[in-house]
Design a protein around this motif. Sequence first.
Motif, PDB file in Angstrom:
ATOM      1  N   GLN A  24       0.827  -1.207   0.000  1.00  0.00           N
ATOM      2  CA  GLN A  24       0.000   0.000   0.000  1.00  0.00           C
ATOM      3  C   GLN A  24       0.864   1.261   0.000  1.00  0.00           C
ATOM      4  N   SER A  25       0.528   2.216  -0.844  1.00  0.00           N
ATOM      5  CA  SER A  25       1.244   3.488  -0.894  1.00  0.00           C
ATOM      6  C   SER A  25       0.632   4.470   0.105  1.00  0.00           C
ATOM      7  N   ASP A  26       1.350   5.575   0.344  1.00  0.00           N
ATOM      8  CA  ASP A  26       0.957   6.534   1.375  1.00  0.00           C
ATOM      9  C   ASP A  26       1.002   7.942   0.795  1.00  0.00           C
ATOM     10  N   PRO A  33      10.186   5.346  -2.958  1.00  0.00           N
ATOM     11  CA  PRO A  33       8.719   5.320  -3.016  1.00  0.00           C
ATOM     12  C   PRO A  33       8.113   5.788  -1.692  1.00  0.00           C
ATOM     13  N   SER A  34       6.819   5.986  -1.696  1.00  0.00           N
ATOM     14  CA  SER A  34       6.179   6.540  -0.502  1.00  0.00           C
ATOM     15  C   SER A  34       6.210   5.564   0.661  1.00  0.00           C
ATOM     16  N   THR A  35       6.304   4.269   0.367  1.00  0.00           N
ATOM     17  CA  THR A  35       6.432   3.242   1.406  1.00  0.00           C
ATOM     18  C   THR A  35       7.511   2.256   0.979  1.00  0.00           C
ATOM     19  N   ALA A  36       8.406   1.954   1.887  1.00  0.00           N
ATOM     20  CA  ALA A  36       9.515   1.041   1.576  1.00  0.00           C
ATOM     21  C   ALA A  36       9.021  -0.357   1.247  1.00  0.00           C
ATOM     22  N   ARG A  37       7.842  -0.723   1.754  1.00  0.00           N
ATOM     23  CA  ARG A  37       7.332  -2.077   1.533  1.00  0.00           C
ATOM     24  C   ARG A  37       7.064  -2.374   0.060  1.00  0.00           C
ATOM     25  N   GLN A  38       6.891  -1.327  -0.760  1.00  0.00           N
ATOM     26  CA  GLN A  38       6.696  -1.595  -2.188  1.00  0.00           C
ATOM     27  C   GLN A  38       7.924  -2.265  -2.799  1.00  0.00           C
ATOM     28  N   LYS A  39       9.092  -1.966  -2.236  1.00  0.00           N
ATOM     29  CA  LYS A  39      10.313  -2.600  -2.731  1.00  0.00           C
ATOM     30  C   LYS A  39      10.349  -4.088  -2.406  1.00  0.00           C
ATOM     31  N   SER A  84       3.027  -1.976 -15.322  1.00  0.00           N
ATOM     32  CA  SER A  84       2.000  -2.102 -14.288  1.00  0.00           C
ATOM     33  C   SER A  84       2.550  -1.524 -12.985  1.00  0.00           C
ATOM     34  N   HIS A  85       1.654  -1.217 -12.060  1.00  0.00           N
ATOM     35  CA  HIS A  85       2.115  -0.618 -10.800  1.00  0.00           C
ATOM     36  C   HIS A  85       2.024  -1.618  -9.650  1.00  0.00           C
ATOM     37  N   PHE A 178       7.813  -1.834 -13.875  1.00  0.00           N
ATOM     38  CA  PHE A 178       6.880  -1.895 -12.754  1.00  0.00           C
ATOM     39  C   PHE A 178       7.135  -0.677 -11.864  1.00  0.00           C
ATOM     40  N   THR A 179       6.070   0.069 -11.592  1.00  0.00           N
ATOM     41  CA  THR A 179       6.207   1.367 -10.925  1.00  0.00           C
ATOM     42  C   THR A 179       5.616   1.341  -9.513  1.00  0.00           C
ATOM     43  N   PRO A 180       6.121   2.198  -8.631  1.00  0.00           N
ATOM     44  CA  PRO A 180       5.488   2.418  -7.328  1.00  0.00           C
ATOM     45  C   PRO A 180       4.519   3.593  -7.397  1.00  0.00           C
ATOM     46  N   ASP A 181       3.667   3.714  -6.402  1.00  0.00           N
ATOM     47  CA  ASP A 181       2.943   4.969  -6.100  1.00  0.00           C
ATOM     48  C   ASP A 181       1.991   5.465  -7.181  1.00  0.00           C
ATOM     49  N   GLU A 182       1.534   4.583  -8.054  1.00  0.00           N
ATOM     50  CA  GLU A 182       0.557   5.016  -9.060  1.00  0.00           C
ATOM     51  C   GLU A 182      -0.742   5.455  -8.412  1.00  0.00           C
TER      52      GLU A 182
END
Length: 417
Positions: A24-26, A33-39, A84-85, A178-182
């Motif tokens: 989940q983004s923030d 990215p807005s949250t490290a967990r996306q990595k 895709s995000h 593949f992107t973060p924070d879309e």
Amino acid sequence: MKGLENYSFTCLERFLRYVRIHTQSDPHSLSNPSTARQKDLGKVLVEELQQMGIDDAGLDEFGYVYATVPATTVKEVPVICFCSHMDTSPDCSGADVKPIVHTNYQGQDLVLPDDPAEVIRKSEHPDLAAQIGNDIITASGTTLLGADNKAGIAEIMDAANFLMSHPEIKHGKIRILFTPDEEIGRGVEKVDLVKLGAQYAYTVDGETAGSIENETFSADSAILKIQGVSAHPGFAKGKMQSAIKIASEIVANLPKDRMSPESTTAKEGFIHPVGITGSVEEATIEFILRDFDEEELINQKRLLLAIADEVLEGYPNSQYRLEIKEQYRNMKSVLDKHPNIIRVAQLAIERAGLAPKLQSIRGGTDGSRLSFMGLPCPNIFAGEHAFHGKQEWVSVQDMQKAVQTIVNLAIIWEEQS
């Protein structure tokens, strides 16, 4: 197509793995990215891509995954990117997702076991009518599923796996992004288009099987900051002007039968308050402004100003400030200059046994921003439905059709070069 008829699709297994990773983004975070967990998901994807033999797969400091499926043709073929995000929406919890596969769906309502009050009803989800006999994936009732957009990720990964294992199939160089924070409107802020090196792209982030989306909202954010007058409540008569009450009046004066998400459809735009914070002295209202016609965004701003002015007339010692920030613009103006991108997508969908349907998005994708950054990028279906909520679902068979469409796109671009 040749090769796919006997192929054991991997998109289901991949999808079930990916949705269990919390991404989940923030919108309130300033990091990239807005949250490290996306990595966490990015690292998994890089490892899987490398296992396919894609040696250049990598995750950069901003959370973007880049990878290349090498060309198998001597032709000069445009470099195509599939995107895709990785993040899921902040609108609904994406932690501890428990995916459930409902096999051989027969039209029944789907009761989600962790919260039986959450029921996916065929009467409320008309696209389920086309899913009889298919396998439906849902969450368990307490979280979103994450098909938006992990279905798209799984489909791109499966298509890459197929192409890497079938080098006899002719195609040009394929780039994967593949992107973060879309979901918070920052999906391509840090993308390196020179590094990506693509001429055209397709986001795989759409809904109904067979759909191609070449038009999005144009979008702005608006922040209205109110400065009231604070006073001791026991001695406030004739002095206090509560910023909270001013903010409440402004929101209450917004149109109710038009220009709101709950009263609009198709090409109708809206003004949507998404958050209010504050105190007696200061308050802030956050809005999103949406319309397919960019000129209408200007009219929405004028309406907000008019409402604020009218409300503030009753509070002569208070004031406000409205800040507008561009988020993304309708990609149709760019894509209309590159009609072959849509024609190839339509043919790829037809070859997958589906009827292509060109339509608009009441929202935006990474493709909106990419198109205006110089990478024309329509959106094709991933099969996701009811996104951003606990009743989100996707069918396995639609995901497999998306894999076929991606492979077909790679082949057709080579054929037509």
